[in-house]
Design an enzyme around this catalytic site. Structure first.
Site, short mmCIF file in Angstrom:
data_model
loop_
_atom_site.label_atom_id
_atom_site.label_comp_id
_atom_site.label_asym_id
_atom_site.label_seq_id
_atom_site.Cartn_x
_atom_site.Cartn_y
_atom_site.Cartn_z
N ASP A 12 0.81 -1.22 0.00
CA ASP A 12 0.00 0.00 0.00
C ASP A 12 0.84 1.27 0.00
OD1 ASP A 12 -2.29 -1.60 0.08
OD2 ASP A 12 -2.16 -1.74 2.26
N GLU A 13 1.96 1.23 -0.70
CA GLU A 13 2.82 2.42 -0.76
C GLU A 13 2.33 3.42 -1.80
OE1 GLU A 13 3.94 -0.70 -1.30
OE2 GLU A 13 5.41 -1.18 0.26
N LYS A 17 -0.43 4.15 -8.51
CA LYS A 17 -0.27 5.42 -9.22
C LYS A 17 1.03 5.44 -10.03
CE LYS A 17 -0.22 10.37 -8.65
NZ LYS A 17 -0.32 11.53 -7.80
N ASN A 37 -4.95 -10.77 -2.96
CA ASN A 37 -4.59 -10.11 -1.70
C ASN A 37 -4.04 -8.70 -1.97
OD1 ASN A 37 -2.34 -11.24 -2.92
ND2 ASN A 37 -1.32 -11.83 -1.02
N HIS A 40 -4.75 -2.28 -5.54
CA HIS A 40 -4.17 -1.01 -5.96
C HIS A 40 -5.27 -0.10 -6.49
CE1 HIS A 40 -0.25 -3.40 -6.86
NE2 HIS A 40 -0.56 -3.39 -5.58
N THR A 41 -5.13 1.17 -6.23
CA THR A 41 -6.14 2.12 -6.65
C THR A 41 -5.52 3.13 -7.62
OG1 THR A 41 -7.09 1.90 -4.45
CG2 THR A 41 -7.87 3.76 -5.76
N THR A 295 -7.75 -1.72 0.52
CA THR A 295 -8.44 -1.82 -0.77
C THR A 295 -9.06 -3.21 -0.93
OG1 THR A 295 -6.63 -0.46 -1.62
CG2 THR A 295 -8.09 -1.41 -3.26
N GLY A 298 -10.92 -3.69 3.34
CA GLY A 298 -11.60 -2.58 4.01
C GLY A 298 -11.14 -2.37 5.45
N PRO A 300 -9.20 -1.07 8.68
CA PRO A 300 -8.40 0.13 8.95
C PRO A 300 -6.92 -0.26 9.03
CG PRO A 300 -9.82 -0.41 10.83
CD PRO A 300 -10.11 -1.42 9.77
P1 IMO Z 1 -0.56 -4.42 -2.07
O1 IMO Z 1 -0.12 -5.07 -3.35
C1 IMO Z 1 -0.79 -4.48 2.28
C2 IMO Z 1 -0.54 -8.42 4.20
C3 IMO Z 1 -1.78 -8.85 4.92
C4 IMO Z 1 -1.18 -9.69 6.04
C5 IMO Z 1 -0.03 -10.38 5.33
C6 IMO Z 1 -0.36 -11.79 4.83
O2 IMO Z 1 -1.90 -3.81 -2.10
O3 IMO Z 1 0.49 -3.49 -1.57
P2 IMO Z 1 -1.86 -12.70 2.85
O4 IMO Z 1 -3.33 -12.57 2.59
O5 IMO Z 1 -1.00 -12.16 1.76
O6 IMO Z 1 -1.47 -14.09 3.24
O7 IMO Z 1 -1.60 -11.80 4.17
O8 IMO Z 1 0.30 -9.57 4.22
N1 IMO Z 1 -0.71 -8.02 2.80
C7 IMO Z 1 -0.76 -6.76 2.36
N2 IMO Z 1 -0.76 -5.59 3.03
N3 IMO Z 1 -0.84 -4.45 0.94
C8 IMO Z 1 -0.80 -5.60 0.25
O9 IMO Z 1 -0.69 -5.67 -1.08
C9 IMO Z 1 -0.80 -6.83 0.96
N4 IMO Z 1 -0.80 -8.11 0.60
C10 IMO Z 1 -0.74 -8.84 1.73
O10 IMO Z 1 -2.49 -7.75 5.43
O11 IMO Z 1 -0.64 -8.86 7.02
MG MG Z 2 -2.93 -2.18 -1.63
#
Ligand code: IMO
Ligand code: MG
Length: 434
Positions: A12-13, A17, A37, A40-41, A295, A298, A300
């Protein structure tokens, strides 16, 4: 140009974008790890688009590839392909035959495994990703090409149910008729996705040989990498740039530019260590200002300060060339702006990152403070986008300079708002595909 975009924190960095921008400047966009899992928005004047399985480059890309390293929920794939085609009617879509399939059994197992872990739970997204990778490495996995062979599919699913007996016995999946139902459903979906399946490693190498530019879109972030992240509070795939070759069949030596995405503060969903986490009113304010709600789920998000100790480590293991710094506008709106510069124990600096919860005991995180730059007016943002750093408030420039200096890499993408247009692009990134 052969480019990759990777997250340098906990996901979620703001990769969406960055990828959206770069997708318009590459011929092919490839996604290679994770599955639904990821979330991206991309915000455009035409609306807000959310991507999970398909690349967030899909709005601008001519061609997208979902490579072998992914774990794909095929029913969800069908839905996302339909959406992608609505948003970008001429897009060409290819899915690796070798990518692994997430079935409803895996999704069930994800939740059952979390329950079994009890206080050691990870806080997964519950999308079945971990169990699907378990089957991949346990060599019981279902691949996309298997969707076209109902008998093999039935054998594989029956084996999975047998191997995971302790977690599935009490569930409906212990009943053979359920396996038949799933096989029927998956086979029907297989027919819908068959036209997209191919040997994507061949395609990708062919595209490279014919001179196409390729963008690799990473999911998640370095601190969620199954090897280098804060294990076991990680995802089940390698998220670092080094994973690209094994996850796509594209030669590692051909990668030319690695863009690391860093959010100006930190967020994390799920459990695990978070050295710069903040709580209370300040956390609620930041969460709301940054719309830090997952995303995918949902939930927090936990929030905290930018941790340069951690980012420096991520720069190293990813071999990052250039940094994309996001949410600079959001950070400046806080009453206090802090950046973590290092960890100390008994007054002595602790090198590297803190991976284990227990190791956080007695750790003091030291910060540098910056004067908040306040909420930026649209006209101010346009001025910065047009005229560069000289138009920035002085403290914002100091903040960006500090990030560059500490990480030893230039910041060449500065995001000043969700809209595509609110972005300053500099240096080598401005030249890509121009
Ligand atoms: P994007 O691509 C943020 C986190 C989960 C959990 C851990 C393991 O949007 O940056 P999982 O379902 O993968 O086995 O969960 O990893 N997690 C993410 N957190 N952004 C993501 O992807 C994530 N994909 C997995 O919240 O802590
Ligand atoms: Mg994300």
């Amino acid at each position: 140009m052969i480019t990759s975009v990777v997250g340098l924190q906990f996901g979620d960095e703001g990769k969406g974008k960055v990828v959206d921008f770069l997708a318009g400047r590459h011929d092919v966009v490839v996604k290679y790890n994770g599955g639904r899992n990821a979330g991206h928005t991309v915000v455009t004047k035409a609306g807000t688009f959310k991507f999970h399985l398909i690349p967030s480059g899909s709005l601008r890309a001519k061609e997208i590839i979902l490579a072998n390293g992914m774990t794909i929920d095929p029913m969800f794939l069908v839905e996302e392909i339909e959406n992608a085609k609505k948003a970008n009617p001429h897009i060409r879509i290819f899915v690796s035959k070798l990518a692994h399939v997430v079935t409803e059994i895996h999704t069930y197992l994800d939740t059952a495994e979390e329950a079994a872990r009890g206080k050691m739970k990870i806080g997964t997204t519950a999308k079945g990703i971990g169990p699907a990778y378990e089957d991949k490495y346990g060599r019981t996995g279902v691949r996309m090409e298997d969707l076209l062979s109902p008998e093999l599919l039935k054998e594989k699913l029956s084996l999975i149910v047998k191997m995971k007996d302790s977690l599935l016995r009490e569930s409906k999946y212990g009943v053979p008729a359920e396996i038949d139902r799933i096989v029927l459903e998956l086979s029907a979906t297989g027919k819908k996705v068959a036209e997209f399946l191919c040997d994507t490693e061949q395609l990708l190498n062919d595209r490279y040989r014919s001179g196409d530019s390729i963008l690799f879109e990473g999911s998640h972030g370095a601190m969620l990498d199954v090897d280098f992240g804060m294990y076991p509070y990680v995802t089940s795939s390698n998220t670092i740039s080094g994973a690209i070759s094994a996850s796509t069949g594209f030669p590692a030596r051909k990668l030319q530019k690695i863009v690391g995405v860093v959010k100006s503060y930190t967020s994390r969903v799920g459990d695990g260590p978070f050295p710069t986490e903040i709580h209370g009113d300040m956390a609620s304010t930041l969460r709301d200002l940054g719309r830090e709600y997952g995303t995918t789920t949902g939930r927090p998000r936990r929030v905290g300060w930018l941790d340069l100790q951690l980012v420096k480590y991520a720069v190293m293991i990813n071999d990052v060339d250039t940094i994309a710094l996001t949410s600079v506008d959001t950070l400046g709106k806080l009453d206090t702006v802090r950046v973590a510069t290092g960890y100390y124990r008994n007054g002595k600096e602790v090198a590297g990152i803190v991976r284990h919860l227990g190791d956080l005991d007695g750790i003091e995180v030291r910060y540098r403070e910056f004067k908040p730059w306040g909420a930026l007016e649209d006209s101010q943002i346009s001025d910065i986008v047009e005229n560069g750093q000289d138009s920035m408030p002085a403290s914002m420039r100091e903040f960006i300079d500090f990030v560059q200096e500490r990480c030893g890499r230039p910041v060449e993408f500065v995001s000043l708002g969700n809209l595509r247009e609110k972005t300053l692009i500099l240096g080598s990134l401005a030249k890509i595909g121009a």
